[in-house]
Design a protein around this motif. Structure first.
Motif, PDB file in Angstrom:
ATOM      1  N   GLN A   1       0.839  -1.106  -0.162  1.00 26.37           N
ATOM      2  CA  GLN A   1      -0.079   0.021   0.124  1.00 26.37           C
ATOM      3  C   GLN A   1       0.780   1.433  -0.012  1.00 26.37           C
ATOM      4  OE1 GLN A   1      -3.269  -0.936  -0.513  1.00 26.37           O
ATOM      5  NE2 GLN A   1      -2.230  -2.894  -0.274  1.00 26.37           N
ATOM      6  N   GLY A   2       2.230   1.112  -0.030  1.00 23.56           N
ATOM      7  CA  GLY A   2       3.049   2.215  -0.178  1.00 23.56           C
ATOM      8  C   GLY A   2       3.397   2.834   1.052  1.00 23.56           C
ATOM      9  N   ILE A   3       3.205   2.175   2.125  1.00 23.04           N
ATOM     10  CA  ILE A   3       3.633   2.617   3.818  1.00 23.04           C
ATOM     11  C   ILE A   3       5.256   2.543   3.908  1.00 23.04           C
ATOM     12  CG2 ILE A   3       3.136   2.181   6.337  1.00 23.04           C
ATOM     13  CD1 ILE A   3       0.628   2.874   4.742  1.00 23.04           C
ATOM     14  N   ALA A   4       5.714   3.642   4.381  1.00 23.73           N
ATOM     15  CA  ALA A   4       7.094   3.878   4.659  1.00 23.73           C
ATOM     16  C   ALA A   4       7.660   2.714   5.508  1.00 23.73           C
ATOM     17  CB  ALA A   4       7.270   5.301   5.375  1.00 23.73           C
ATOM     18  N   GLU A   5       9.021   2.558   5.207  1.00 17.94           N
ATOM     19  CA  GLU A   5       9.618   1.471   6.144  1.00 17.94           C
ATOM     20  C   GLU A   5       9.717   1.761   7.362  1.00 17.94           C
ATOM     21  OE1 GLU A   5      10.588  -1.607   5.109  1.00 17.94           O
ATOM     22  OE2 GLU A   5       9.865  -1.201   3.170  1.00 17.94           O
ATOM     23  N   ASP A   6      10.043   2.921   7.849  1.00 17.75           N
ATOM     24  CA  ASP A   6       9.956   3.570   9.180  1.00 17.75           C
ATOM     25  C   ASP A   6       8.631   3.284   9.973  1.00 17.75           C
ATOM     26  OD1 ASP A   6       8.986   5.495   7.761  1.00 17.75           O
ATOM     27  OD2 ASP A   6       9.553   6.913   9.497  1.00 17.75           O
ATOM     28  N   VAL A   7       7.677   3.433   9.207  1.00 13.35           N
ATOM     29  CA  VAL A   7       6.309   3.029   9.813  1.00 13.35           C
ATOM     30  C   VAL A   7       5.971   1.501  10.134  1.00 13.35           C
ATOM     31  CG1 VAL A   7       3.877   3.168   9.522  1.00 13.35           C
ATOM     32  CG2 VAL A   7       5.329   5.256   8.762  1.00 13.35           C
ATOM     33  N   LEU A   8       6.612   0.666   8.998  1.00 13.47           N
ATOM     34  CA  LEU A   8       6.711  -0.557   9.047  1.00 13.47           C
ATOM     35  C   LEU A   8       7.184  -0.992  10.347  1.00 13.47           C
ATOM     36  CD1 LEU A   8       6.848  -1.679   5.454  1.00 13.47           C
ATOM     37  CD2 LEU A   8       5.017  -1.138   6.588  1.00 13.47           C
ATOM     38  N   ASP A   9       8.435  -0.575  10.429  1.00 10.98           N
ATOM     39  CA  ASP A   9       9.230  -0.944  11.948  1.00 10.98           C
ATOM     40  C   ASP A   9       8.520  -0.636  13.122  1.00 10.98           C
ATOM     41  OD1 ASP A   9      11.366  -2.104  10.322  1.00 10.98           O
ATOM     42  OD2 ASP A   9      12.548  -0.189  10.284  1.00 10.98           O
ATOM     43  N   GLN A  10       7.793   0.590  13.007  1.00  9.70           N
ATOM     44  CA  GLN A  10       7.127   0.803  14.252  1.00  9.70           C
ATOM     45  C   GLN A  10       5.983  -0.596  14.610  1.00  9.70           C
ATOM     46  OE1 GLN A  10       4.994   4.488  14.116  1.00  9.70           O
ATOM     47  NE2 GLN A  10       7.059   5.652  13.218  1.00  9.70           N
ATOM     48  N   GLY A  11       5.461  -0.739  13.448  1.00  7.98           N
ATOM     49  CA  GLY A  11       4.614  -1.746  13.396  1.00  7.98           C
ATOM     50  C   GLY A  11       5.054  -3.303  14.236  1.00  7.98           C
ATOM     51  N   ARG A  12       6.605  -3.552  13.876  1.00  9.16           N
ATOM     52  CA  ARG A  12       7.193  -4.714  14.237  1.00  9.16           C
ATOM     53  C   ARG A  12       7.331  -4.695  15.805  1.00  9.16           C
ATOM     54  NH1 ARG A  12       9.363  -7.332   9.968  1.00  9.16           N
ATOM     55  NH2 ARG A  12       9.558  -6.303   7.853  1.00  9.16           N
ATOM     56  N   ARG A  13       7.302  -3.519  16.336  1.00 14.67           N
ATOM     57  CA  ARG A  13       7.645  -3.375  17.639  1.00 14.67           C
ATOM     58  C   ARG A  13       6.432  -3.319  18.604  1.00 14.67           C
ATOM     59  NH1 ARG A  13      10.313   1.414  15.473  1.00 14.67           N
ATOM     60  NH2 ARG A  13      12.767   0.756  15.239  1.00 14.67           N
ATOM     61  N   ARG A  14       5.342  -3.665  17.914  1.00 14.87           N
ATOM     62  CA  ARG A  14       4.166  -3.590  18.772  1.00 14.87           C
ATOM     63  C   ARG A  14       3.536  -4.742  18.881  1.00 14.87           C
ATOM     64  NH1 ARG A  14      -0.463  -0.376  16.897  1.00 14.87           N
ATOM     65  NH2 ARG A  14      -1.232  -0.583  19.304  1.00 14.87           N
ATOM     66  N   VAL A  15       4.233  -5.717  19.436  1.00 14.38           N
ATOM     67  CA  VAL A  15       4.082  -7.060  19.819  1.00 14.38           C
ATOM     68  C   VAL A  15       3.623  -7.277  21.477  1.00 14.38           C
ATOM     69  CG1 VAL A  15       4.794  -9.365  19.878  1.00 14.38           C
ATOM     70  CG2 VAL A  15       6.018  -7.752  18.293  1.00 14.38           C
ATOM     71  N   ALA A  16       3.946  -6.397  22.156  1.00 16.13           N
ATOM     72  CA  ALA A  16       3.233  -6.322  23.812  1.00 16.13           C
ATOM     73  C   ALA A  16       1.780  -5.881  23.470  1.00 16.13           C
ATOM     74  CB  ALA A  16       4.249  -5.462  24.616  1.00 16.13           C
ATOM     75  N   ASN A  17       1.137  -6.400  24.665  1.00 16.58           N
ATOM     76  CA  ASN A  17      -0.278  -5.943  24.801  1.00 16.58           C
ATOM     77  C   ASN A  17      -0.163  -4.394  25.401  1.00 16.58           C
ATOM     78  OD1 ASN A  17      -2.889  -5.785  24.731  1.00 16.58           O
ATOM     79  ND2 ASN A  17      -3.224  -7.900  26.075  1.00 16.58           N
ATOM     80  N   ASP A  18      -1.123  -3.545  24.951  1.00 13.59           N
ATOM     81  CA  ASP A  18      -1.292  -2.130  25.637  1.00 13.59           C
ATOM     82  C   ASP A  18      -2.681  -1.786  25.428  1.00 13.59           C
ATOM     83  OD1 ASP A  18      -1.626  -1.307  22.752  1.00 13.59           O
ATOM     84  OD2 ASP A  18       0.775  -0.905  22.962  1.00 13.59           O
TER      85      ASP A  18
END
Length: 584
Positions: A220-237
């Motif tokens: 969808q054209g999402i930037a790599e830095d934004v994708l890396d933010q998603g990789r970090r969101r594994v813990a519950n919050d």
């Protein structure tokens, strides 16, 4: 399913709205004020046949666009609403794109099924999509927007005040989120293939679904830095919990018909949502739920199996109309006298050799009554119902992140899916195949499947993957279920539950393989495949113990071990049932 950055989403919205902007009013604006005359707003040319565009104002002033399809005759009527991120009008310019015209015809056909049944059908663009205002942030606004949209529909002159929600996948998620908000005029919903929690679905066992989450976003054209933010969101919050059914289903007060697929990406959600609402839900929900589970995925199945007549599902079918007729019109059509659960008990299904033991069963609840049967792993790679007696036994292998085991099927969205033949994965030292002898009778299971795995690694963290496989007499290894666990999340995903492994010390890790219903027929073998990678379905663990999304350390080859002795009885745990016709 997938969260998108506000900046990227806003850009896409600006382009979409720019392509469909209203005609300029420069001539009217140039006249003296006294000479200006009211002009009717031109009909938006992108509407599907039979639709009238209407706008609902949300509590923050944002206007959301909807297509309204009304039945013939004089209203008011009950309303069925779908809230979609996939554009209520299909493609914006049907004249330049013939597929766009066909899509509009399909949307009109879908609407006609509801209007012919005596319902107003409302198809609404969610915030930031298509003709709606605001910024798109996937599923972050759909609790409030869902509430406001339902109440808006209930107030319209064509509405009798009774509203139902319907939709599959993303539209199922928006339906569930609106139901959690409990708008007073929402009467019932029909939800097809939707998750329980986006966190649990996108990061199964704490392992990111690489291709279906990151890959889809990248497309969808999402930037790599934004994708890396998603990789970090594994813990519950709190941000995950805000839209989670596991946290908020207690606020739902309506009947919901959940429809899911055994090979679908949201298998767990449909079942779990039904289970809670039917047995523990609030007044209005408890005891009023329905569940249907069939042998289909999130798209056509790949591989050598097929389930003719059982693997297709469409919204707007007769069962859905019966559901809404009962709850929105008060028609006594018998649907609530039927058992709450209908499911397909799968069996042998190779193309050209379809077994009659593939059949539809019904149950008073999910799961049906079963008993847990443990199939213990043995050092010779057998599965046995006898607990291990050896004082020490294990199998070790080297897990190299640079050489992951390839994905072959599974509950995928964006690539090949379903019960594909695992023989495509050649023999390799890091892929362990355990299996029973050929069965001397049928073994039928219905319910949750798990693996109690005693695993160890020589570093701080690694992954273990498990697959339930039906091995046919001709050798076809049909994948039934698969799931991972990241060792550091073996106790849970709350921040204080994360624990690194003690090198070379075995610990129990429970792998949730979700639910299924299948008969392993006489002559087949039940198999469990164990490994540490499954790429690109799941993110590859670098085995370094770094925090999610970090890439500072080079990946390392881990030595992983699966224990199978008296003190560490690793086992596949199956929910075995004995329906009468399975005894024959």
């Amino acid at each position: 399913m997938i969260r998108i950055s506000r900046l990227a989403a806003a850009t896409a919205v600006a382009l979409a709205l720019g392509a469909g902007a209203a005609p300029a009013m420069s001539q009217t604006a140039a006249r003296p004020a006294a000479a200006a005359r009211p002009q009717a707003k031109p009909r938006w040319p992108g509407l599907p046949p039979g639709a009238v565009e209407a706008y609902a104002t949300m509590r923050d002033g944002t206007k959301l666009a909807a297509n309204v399809f009304k039945p013939e005759g004089k209203g008011p009527w009950p309303v069925i609403m779908t809230r979609t991120p996939y554009l209520k009008d299909g493609r914006i310019d049907p004249e330049k794109d013939p597929k766009g015209a066909r899509m509009k015809e399909a949307l009109a056909k879908q609407a006609k099924h509801y209007t012919d049944a005596g319902y107003v059908y409302v198809l609404q663009d969610v915030r930031g999509k298509g003709r709606s205002g605001g910024f798109y942030a996937a599923f972050e606004n759909d609790v409030e927007d869902g509430y406001d949209s339902v109440e808006w529909a209930a107030r319209q002159p064509w509405s009798n005040g009774k509203v139902g929600l319907t939709g599959g996948s993303a539209m199922g998620i928006t339906s569930n989120e609106a139901a959690m908000a409990a708008p007073p005029h929402l009467v019932a919903a029909y939800v097809v293939v939707a998750p329980q929690d986006l966190l649990k679905n996108s990061y199964m066992g704490g392992v990111l679904k690489e291709k279906d989450v990151i890959g889809w976003q990248r497309d969808q054209g999402i930037a790599e830095d934004v994708l890396d933010q998603g990789r970090r969101r594994v813990a519950n919050d709190i941000f995950w919990q805000r839209g989670a059914m596991s946290a908020n289903a207690r606020f739902i007060r309506i009947p919901i018909y959940n429809v899911g697929g055994w090979y679908d990406i949201f298998n767990r959600g449909d079942v779990a949502n039904f289970e809670y609402l039917q047995n523990q839900g609030a007044k209005g929900a408890r005891g009023n739920q329905k569940l249907y589970m069939g042998p289909f995925g999130h798209g056509n199945l790949s591989g050598g199996l097929e389930y003719p007549g059982l693997d297709r599902l469409a919204l707007g079918g007769d069962q859905e109309i019966r559901w809404f007729d009962h709850w929105l019109k008060g028609i006594d059509n018998g649907i609530m006298a039927e058992p709450p659960v209908t499911y397909v008990m799968m069996a042998a299904a190779e193309k050209g050799a379809y077994s009659p033991k593939n059949r539809i069963l019904r149950s008073a609840n999910w799961p049906p009554a079963y008993r847990e049967v443990r199939y213990y792993l043995e050092p010779d790679k057998a599965l046995s119902t006898r607990p291990p007696a050896a004082a020490e036994a294990k199998i070790s292998y080297r897990d190299d992140p640079a050489n992951p085991v390839p994905t072959v099927g599974g509950a995928n969205l964006t690539f090949e899916r379903g019960p594909m033949d695992q023989r495509a994965i050649p023999a390799r030292q890091d892929y362990l195949r355990f299996e029973t002898p050929a069965l001397d009778r049928d073994v039928a299971i219905s319910g949750p499947v798990k693996v109690e795995l005693y695993g160890a690694t020589d570093g701080p963290d690694t992954d273990f993957m498990a697959k339930l496989v039906d091995v046919y007499p001709d050798g076809y290894e049909a994948l039934v279920l698969d799931a991972p666990i990241r060792a550091r999340y073996r106790h849970g995903r709350m921040p204080d539950e994360v624990r690194m492994m003690t090198p070379n010390a075995p610990e129990e890790l429970t792998i949730d393989l979700w639910n299924t219903a299948i008969t392993f027929e006489k002559g087949h073998r039940i198999a469990l495949h164990v490994t540490s990678t499954n790429s690109p379905r799941f993110e590859v663990n670098p085995n370094t113990g770094e925090a999610p999304g970090e890439h500072r350390l080079p990946p390392r080859v881990a030595v992983n071990s699966v224990y199978m002795d008296a003190s560490h009885p690793s086992a596949l745990v199956l929910p075995v049932v004995y329906p009468d016709d399975a005894k024959k």
